[in-house]
Write an enzyme that holds these catalytic residues in place. Structure first.
Site, mmCIF file in Angstrom:
data_model
loop_
_atom_site.group_PDB
_atom_site.id
_atom_site.type_symbol
_atom_site.label_atom_id
_atom_site.label_comp_id
_atom_site.label_asym_id
_atom_site.label_seq_id
_atom_site.Cartn_x
_atom_site.Cartn_y
_atom_site.Cartn_z
ATOM 1 N N LYS A 1 44.860 30.457 55.563
ATOM 2 C CA LYS A 1 45.795 29.487 54.987
ATOM 3 C C LYS A 1 45.065 28.157 54.786
ATOM 4 O O LYS A 1 44.532 27.595 55.740
ATOM 5 C CB LYS A 1 46.989 29.288 55.928
ATOM 6 C CG LYS A 1 47.867 28.063 55.607
ATOM 7 C CD LYS A 1 49.029 27.894 56.600
ATOM 8 C CE LYS A 1 49.782 26.568 56.348
ATOM 9 N NZ LYS A 1 50.900 26.351 57.298
ATOM 10 N N ARG B 1 53.322 31.067 55.329
ATOM 11 C CA ARG B 1 53.542 32.508 55.259
ATOM 12 C C ARG B 1 53.667 32.979 53.813
ATOM 13 O O ARG B 1 53.279 34.103 53.477
ATOM 14 C CB ARG B 1 54.786 32.886 56.088
ATOM 15 C CG ARG B 1 56.060 32.249 55.611
ATOM 16 C CD ARG B 1 57.153 32.239 56.664
ATOM 17 N NE ARG B 1 56.936 31.197 57.663
ATOM 18 C CZ ARG B 1 57.707 31.021 58.744
ATOM 19 N NH1 ARG B 1 58.748 31.812 58.955
ATOM 20 N NH2 ARG B 1 57.438 30.059 59.594
ATOM 21 N N GLU C 1 55.829 27.219 54.309
ATOM 22 C CA GLU C 1 55.058 27.580 53.111
ATOM 23 C C GLU C 1 53.846 28.452 53.409
ATOM 24 O O GLU C 1 53.410 29.220 52.566
ATOM 25 C CB GLU C 1 54.611 26.305 52.393
ATOM 26 C CG GLU C 1 53.325 25.641 52.906
ATOM 27 C CD GLU C 1 53.404 25.127 54.345
ATOM 28 O OE1 GLU C 1 54.536 24.914 54.821
ATOM 29 O OE2 GLU C 1 52.353 24.970 54.997
ATOM 30 N N LYS D 1 58.911 16.773 55.907
ATOM 31 C CA LYS D 1 58.709 16.555 57.336
ATOM 32 C C LYS D 1 59.019 15.107 57.696
ATOM 33 O O LYS D 1 58.906 14.223 56.856
ATOM 34 C CB LYS D 1 57.235 16.808 57.691
ATOM 35 C CG LYS D 1 56.792 18.253 57.645
ATOM 36 C CD LYS D 1 55.321 18.371 58.011
ATOM 37 C CE LYS D 1 54.839 19.803 57.968
ATOM 38 N NZ LYS D 1 55.445 20.673 58.984
ATOM 39 N N ASP E 1 59.187 24.048 53.949
ATOM 40 C CA ASP E 1 58.144 23.725 54.923
ATOM 41 C C ASP E 1 57.582 24.981 55.591
ATOM 42 O O ASP E 1 56.575 24.915 56.290
ATOM 43 C CB ASP E 1 58.700 22.752 55.966
ATOM 44 C CG ASP E 1 57.608 22.060 56.763
ATOM 45 O OD1 ASP E 1 56.425 22.146 56.357
ATOM 46 O OD2 ASP E 1 57.945 21.417 57.775
HETATM 47 N N1 BES Z 1 51.834 23.628 58.969
HETATM 48 C C1 BES Z 1 53.084 23.795 59.607
HETATM 49 C C2 BES Z 1 52.980 24.228 61.056
HETATM 50 C C3 BES Z 1 52.455 23.215 62.025
HETATM 51 C C4 BES Z 1 53.301 22.282 62.585
HETATM 52 C C5 BES Z 1 51.154 23.265 62.439
HETATM 53 C C6 BES Z 1 52.837 21.381 63.515
HETATM 54 C C7 BES Z 1 50.688 22.383 63.383
HETATM 55 C C8 BES Z 1 51.525 21.439 63.923
HETATM 56 C C9 BES Z 1 53.909 24.841 58.887
HETATM 57 O O1 BES Z 1 53.727 24.915 57.531
HETATM 58 C C10 BES Z 1 55.343 24.496 59.136
HETATM 59 O O2 BES Z 1 55.748 23.458 58.707
HETATM 60 N N2 BES Z 1 56.076 25.378 59.816
HETATM 61 C C11 BES Z 1 57.429 25.134 60.122
HETATM 62 C C12 BES Z 1 58.191 26.407 59.928
HETATM 63 C C13 BES Z 1 59.683 26.251 60.038
HETATM 64 C C14 BES Z 1 60.201 25.385 58.903
HETATM 65 C C15 BES Z 1 60.311 27.598 59.999
HETATM 66 C C16 BES Z 1 57.505 24.668 61.569
HETATM 67 O O3 BES Z 1 56.736 25.168 62.393
HETATM 68 O O4 BES Z 1 58.282 23.772 61.862
HETATM 69 ZN ZN ZN Z 2 51.908 24.280 56.821
HETATM 70 MN MN MN Z 3 54.937 23.530 56.507
#
Ligand code: BES
Ligand code: ZN
Ligand code: MN
Length: 490
Positions: free
Chosen positions: A254, A345, A343, A266, A341
């Site tokens: 990714k 996956r 994204e 975010k 967010d």
């Molecule tokens: N890149 C983030 C995950 C992340 C968050 C990595 C904090 C490192 C630190 C990912 O794209 C994301 O935003 N995931 C969301 C998924 C949720 C919306 C289901 C998350 O983890 O909040």
């Molecule tokens: Zn991300």
């Molecule tokens: Mn994200």
């Protein structure tokens, strides 16, 4: 950094410094002049505890100008990681003292210890300096290490072990450097430029799918996620051929060059850290680099899915239904987007389907995928999920050897049920709980029965605190881990 090996003792080297490691309560041996110096060291000044260091000036009484004593802690708790950390602390200290050359006494199992020392010295002294070169005014660099081995050591084997460790550590720093670059510098197109340059330098084959090719190919997931940014998405493919066997191992990464969350934006606190959301893809670049330099006898295909996740009038939206890359499967997976967010996956789905279409016999993916994984494991270990116990076992063994730690999470059917959608094959969120697992359940939709392991590196891809052999910022997590795995493949 330069390394040389010798079977003479570090205490006999005329160098600015000699590094000696010591366990707790260990009686250090050496020439009488050395023991005389030690007599002045009180038990509280140095007792060999982990992370403890003590600097002695030899005042002309010994060949080295200084001796740096470095604690290893209790002998029965010792692992290669103990030595890696100790050497990391020592290397930073030498650098800060303005020492450019040093001799290091290597004890224990020469192969492992030597590799750990070389690795730690290179990793610990890395700094992200591209954007503040002026600060280098009075900075010094640790340039040369003489590795002093026991008399019985095989110097030819030692030289090879040091050279290999250097390749892996420098590849890790290459990953850290790209990882640390901000979103205005590294866009998906720049990721592709790095891959092309790497291919030219290392004899890899690179193919880049820019927006036009992604549209022609039907990479609906990557296109949706990248849709909101003027920096268009790219799918980057790198191939290494080191064996006649046609079936490659796929490394999938990714590489969201910046993750604002998109329309499901975010909070602004710590949003800057989302420049690190490309670290999975960057790990793939660095692993390919190391494997090509090590000339390992296997075939690899690296697939990096790169986009910038931004809000705008061309962004994908909550409620959208997106169609993934079809690959070799009869029917493309459709996704109900509930949160833009989530994204990672989605872009990985396309890349996994592509890797499978290309005939991968094993797939390993790297992704800063979920905050939930950070909640579960903190920044100490990456989440390990997948569909193949034997593969996971090998990865765990490599994690134990390299200090790039992983911990397994289950992928039972009940988790897979959580991402079922009323209007599409799957939805891109599985609810509040078990988020690292439901994200992996989403990925599982794309790998079928191909042996697959997923590393959620959200907590380990960068560090906000200084660690013994790492500095703040991108860690290069996964590079040392998977290079170790691939060196032991078969
Ligand atoms: N890149 C983030 C995950 C992340 C968050 C990595 C904090 C490192 C630190 C990912 O794209 C994301 O935003 N995931 C969301 C998924 C949720 C919306 C289901 C998350 O983890 O909040
Ligand atoms: Zn991300
Ligand atoms: Mn994200």
């Amino acid at each position: 950094m330069n390394f040389s090996v010798t079977t003479s003792s570090a205490l006999s080297q005329k160098q600015p410094a000699a590094v000696l490691f010591a366990f707790e309560k260990q009686r250090l041996d050496g020439p009488a002049a050395f023991k005389n110096l030690l007599r002045h060291v009180g038990p509280k000044e140095f007792r060999g505890a982990e992370r403890q260091i003590f600097l002695l000036h030899s005042a002309g009484k010994l060949a080295p100008q200084r001796i740096l004593l470095v604690g290893l802690g209790k002998r029965d708790k010792f692992t290669t990681e103990t030595l890696r950390r100790a050497m990391g602390i020592a290397a930073k200290k030498l650098r800060d003292l303005g020492v450019e050359r040093a001799a290091v006494q290597v004890a224990g199992d020469v192969g492992d210890s030597l590799g750990a020392i070389v690795e730690a010295a290179i990793l610990a002294t890395y700094q992200f300096r591209q954007f503040k070169p002026d600060d280098d005014g009075d900075a010094t660099e640790l340039k040369t290490l003489t590795l002093c081995l026991p008399a019985y050591a095989d110097l030819k084997a030692a030289r090879k072990a040091a050279a290999d460790a250097q390749i892996v550590a420098e590849a890790t720093n290459y990953a850290r450097e790209i990882g640390n670059l901000p979103g205005n510098v590294v866009t998906p197109q720049v990721m592709a430029d790095y891959a092309r340059k790497l291919a030219d330098d290392s004899g890899l084959v690179c193919t880049v799918f820019a927006k036009k090719e992604l549209e022609a190919g039907g990479f609906g997931g990557l296109l949706a996620v990248g849709g909101g940014s003027a920096n268009e998405p790219h799918l980057i493919v790198l191939e290494y051929c080191g064996s006649k066997d046609a079936t490659p191992i796929a490394l999938v990464g990714k590489a969201i060059t910046f993750d604002s969350g998109g329309i499901s934006i975010k909070p602004s606190d710590k949003m800057d850290e989302m420049k690190f959301d490309k670290c999975g893809g960057v790990a793939v670049l660095a692993i390919m680099k190391a494997i090509a330099q090590l000339k390992l006898p296997l075939n690899l295909i690296g697939v990096i899915s790169s986009a910038e996740n931004m809000p705008g009038s061309t962004s994908y939206r909550p409620g959208d239904i997106v169609t993934s890359y079809r690959g070799a499967d009869k029917r493309a997976v459709t996704i109900e987007v509930l949160n833009t967010d989530a994204e990672g996956r989605i872009v990985l789905g396309d890349a996994l389907a592509y890797a499978r279409e290309r005939g991968a016999k094993t797939i390993i993916d790297f992704a800063t995928l979920t905050g939930a994984c950070v909640v579960a494991l903190g920044s100490i270990a990456a989440g390990l999920l997948g569909n193949d116990d034997a593969l996971q076992e090998k990865i765990r063994a490599s994690a134990d050897r390299t200090g790039d730690r992983v911990w397994p999470l289950p992928l039972w059917q009940e988790y897979k049920d959580k991402i079922k959608s009323d209007v599409a094959d799957i939805k891109n969120t599985g609810g509040r709980y078990g988020g690292a697992i439901t994200a992996a359940a989403f990925l599982a939709k794309y790998v079928g029965d191909t042996p697959w392991a997923h590393l959620d590196i959200a907590g380990t891809a960068w560090t906000t605190e200084e660690l013994p052999y790492l500095t703040k910022g991108a860690t290069g997590f996964g590079v040392r881990l998977v290079v170790d795995l691939l060196r032991r493949w078969n």
